[in-house]
Design a protein around this motif. Structure first.
Motif, PDB file in Angstrom:
ATOM      1  N   ASP A  90      18.349   4.029  12.219  1.00  0.00           N
ATOM      2  CA  ASP A  90      19.092   3.135  13.097  1.00  0.00           C
ATOM      3  C   ASP A  90      20.578   3.128  12.750  1.00  0.00           C
ATOM      4  O   ASP A  90      21.431   3.091  13.625  1.00  0.00           O
ATOM      5  N   PHE A  91      20.886   3.171  11.431  1.00  0.00           N
ATOM      6  CA  PHE A  91      22.282   3.149  10.986  1.00  0.00           C
ATOM      7  C   PHE A  91      23.034   4.402  11.395  1.00  0.00           C
ATOM      8  O   PHE A  91      24.166   4.347  11.840  1.00  0.00           O
ATOM      9  N   HIS A 131      21.193  -5.045  12.099  1.00  0.00           N
ATOM     10  CA  HIS A 131      21.091  -3.644  11.696  1.00  0.00           C
ATOM     11  C   HIS A 131      20.159  -2.778  12.497  1.00  0.00           C
ATOM     12  O   HIS A 131      20.247  -1.567  12.448  1.00  0.00           O
ATOM     13  N   LEU A 132      19.204  -3.384  13.176  1.00  0.00           N
ATOM     14  CA  LEU A 132      18.321  -2.517  13.953  1.00  0.00           C
ATOM     15  C   LEU A 132      18.761  -2.575  15.413  1.00  0.00           C
ATOM     16  O   LEU A 132      17.944  -2.593  16.321  1.00  0.00           O
ATOM     17  N   SER A 133      20.085  -2.576  15.629  1.00  0.00           N
ATOM     18  CA  SER A 133      20.582  -2.713  16.998  1.00  0.00           C
ATOM     19  C   SER A 133      20.190  -1.519  17.853  1.00  0.00           C
ATOM     20  O   SER A 133      19.973  -1.656  19.050  1.00  0.00           O
ATOM     21  N   GLY A 134      20.094  -0.336  17.215  1.00  0.00           N
ATOM     22  CA  GLY A 134      19.641   0.832  17.969  1.00  0.00           C
ATOM     23  C   GLY A 134      18.239   0.599  18.507  1.00  0.00           C
ATOM     24  O   GLY A 134      17.945   0.815  19.685  1.00  0.00           O
ATOM     25  N   THR A 135      17.349   0.092  17.633  1.00  0.00           N
ATOM     26  CA  THR A 135      15.975  -0.175  18.029  1.00  0.00           C
ATOM     27  C   THR A 135      15.923  -1.267  19.099  1.00  0.00           C
ATOM     28  O   THR A 135      15.197  -1.150  20.091  1.00  0.00           O
ATOM     29  N   TRP A 182      13.572   3.760   8.384  1.00  0.00           N
ATOM     30  CA  TRP A 182      13.787   3.261   9.746  1.00  0.00           C
ATOM     31  C   TRP A 182      15.215   2.736   9.869  1.00  0.00           C
ATOM     32  O   TRP A 182      15.954   3.057  10.808  1.00  0.00           O
ATOM     33  N   GLY A 183      15.622   1.926   8.866  1.00  0.00           N
ATOM     34  CA  GLY A 183      16.992   1.424   8.858  1.00  0.00           C
ATOM     35  C   GLY A 183      18.003   2.565   8.846  1.00  0.00           C
ATOM     36  O   GLY A 183      19.002   2.530   9.546  1.00  0.00           O
ATOM     37  N   TRP A 220      20.578   6.596  15.530  1.00  0.00           N
ATOM     38  CA  TRP A 220      20.419   5.983  16.861  1.00  0.00           C
ATOM     39  C   TRP A 220      21.556   5.051  17.232  1.00  0.00           C
ATOM     40  O   TRP A 220      21.556   4.475  18.313  1.00  0.00           O
TER      41      TRP A 220
END
Ligand code: HEM
Ligand code: HEM
Lengths: 144, 126
Positions: free
Chosen positions: A139-140, B29-33, A135-136, A143
């Motif tokens: 996102d890294f 770190h989960l800024s996209g989410t 998931w990280g 996304w």
């Protein structure tokens, strides 16, 4: 050191391979490596983030130094180390405090051991840590 | 007995870190989410976000707590690793004193940064 238990004859070599134990033995190595990696990162992190107390220019200058693909990759490794160390840390804490060990039962045939349950827990930890790291990663790198 | 007390704090600190660092990791770190959920859309390490957090008492307090918990947990864990290698009496004292001094110095420095950051943020008009 005078120990009441067994002396540690393997030294640092014992980190990498300890004999004929299962994959939990390598989770121990990984927990140790991830803990040390987090500690090294964290020590540098204190100095890097302290520049925010100096002002916006100092902060922006520091951030421009610690940016780029190499640092992004490094930060992702820190995130992955955190994912593993945190989830496995919960497992270790639970086992050490006796929560995940199972109840004592009478040794009646067919014999059962608590190792089966602990192994399931270890597998679950690996899977959860993998999902969090994945998931990280999305996102890294995808996304962002 | 003394080691058991220190170890219990090590595990307790782990629980504190789990919560505070978990939050830190989600924010950083989960800024996209978070953006997808509509909670946050600014770059988390940009000055505007940093200054906004610096102005919040919640972040100041939790940063000092995380600083203390992570330094204790990390340095105590490191000490355990070194002790497993059976150092002699003198080396053991050097490790104990050395790691405590370094840990406390880092805590003092980091606490200064956390407490001085709000001033830097308001002075710059953040
Ligand atoms: C995310 C929350 C965390 C949890 C739940 C956690 C939990 C644990 C646990 C249960 C242990 C093993 C203790 C034992 O078996 O006696 C451990 C060891 C350790 N942790 Fe953490 N920890 C966390 C975060 C961190 C962080 C942020 C650092 C670095 C600053 C760190 C550094 C270490 C080190 C160096 C060890 C010693 C490893 C060893 O003896 O092999 N941990 N942690
Ligand atoms: C790798 C990804 C990480 C990023 C991008 C990151 C980012 C940041 C930033 C931007 C700050 C400045 C404060 C703010 O803007 O609100 C900060 C402070 C802080 N971070 Fe991290 N962090 C990361 C990992 C970690 C880890 C692994 C730890 C803990 C072991 C940690 C512990 C702290 C602490 C305690 C502070 C406050 C320091 C002080 O005020 O002296 N961070 N972080």
């Amino acid at each position: 050191m005078q120990t009441r238990g067994h002396p540690n004859r393997l030294g640092i070599r014992g980190w990498v391979g300890g004999g004929r134990w299962g994959f939990e033995r390598y989770m121990y190595t990984l927990h140790r490596l991830s803990g040390l990696a987090l500690l090294v990162y964290f020590t540098m992190h204190i100095f890097v983030t302290s520049t925010r107390a100096v002002g916006p220019d100092a902060w922006k200058q520091t951030m421009s130094v610690v940016s780029g693909p190499l640092f992004t990759m490094g930060e992702y490794l820190v995130f992955a180390a955190f994912a593993f160390h945190a989830v496995n840390g919960i497992r270790l804490g639970a086992i050490e405090l006796g929560f995940a060990v199972g109840r004592p039962i009478e040794p009646v045939y067919p014999y059962q051991t608590s190792v089966g349950g602990q192994r399931r827990l270890a597998r679950a930890v690996l899977m959860i840590a993998f999902v969090v790291a994945l998931w990280g990663g999305l996102d890294f790198f995808v996304w962002k | 007995m003394r080691d058991r007390t220190l170890w219990t704090w090590h595990i307790g600190a782990g629980a504190v870190i789990l919560v505070l660092l978990g939050l830190h990791m989600v924010i950083m770190h989960l800024s996209g989410t978070l953006g997808f959920l509509g909670v946050q859309d600014a770059e988390p390490t940009g000055w505007a976000s940093v200054a906004a957090r610096a102005g919040s008492l919640f972040f100041t307090l939790t940063y000092v707590a995380l600083l203390g918990a992570a330094l204790y947990h990390g340095f105590y864990g490191f000490r355990n690793i070194l002790m497993e290698l059976n150092p002699g009496r003198t080396v053991r004292s050097v490790i104990n004193v050395g790691l405590s001094v370094v840990g406390l110095a880092l805590f003092a420095f980091g606490t200064w940064a956390a407490l001085a950051a709000p001033g830097a943020a308001t002075m710059a008009g953040g």
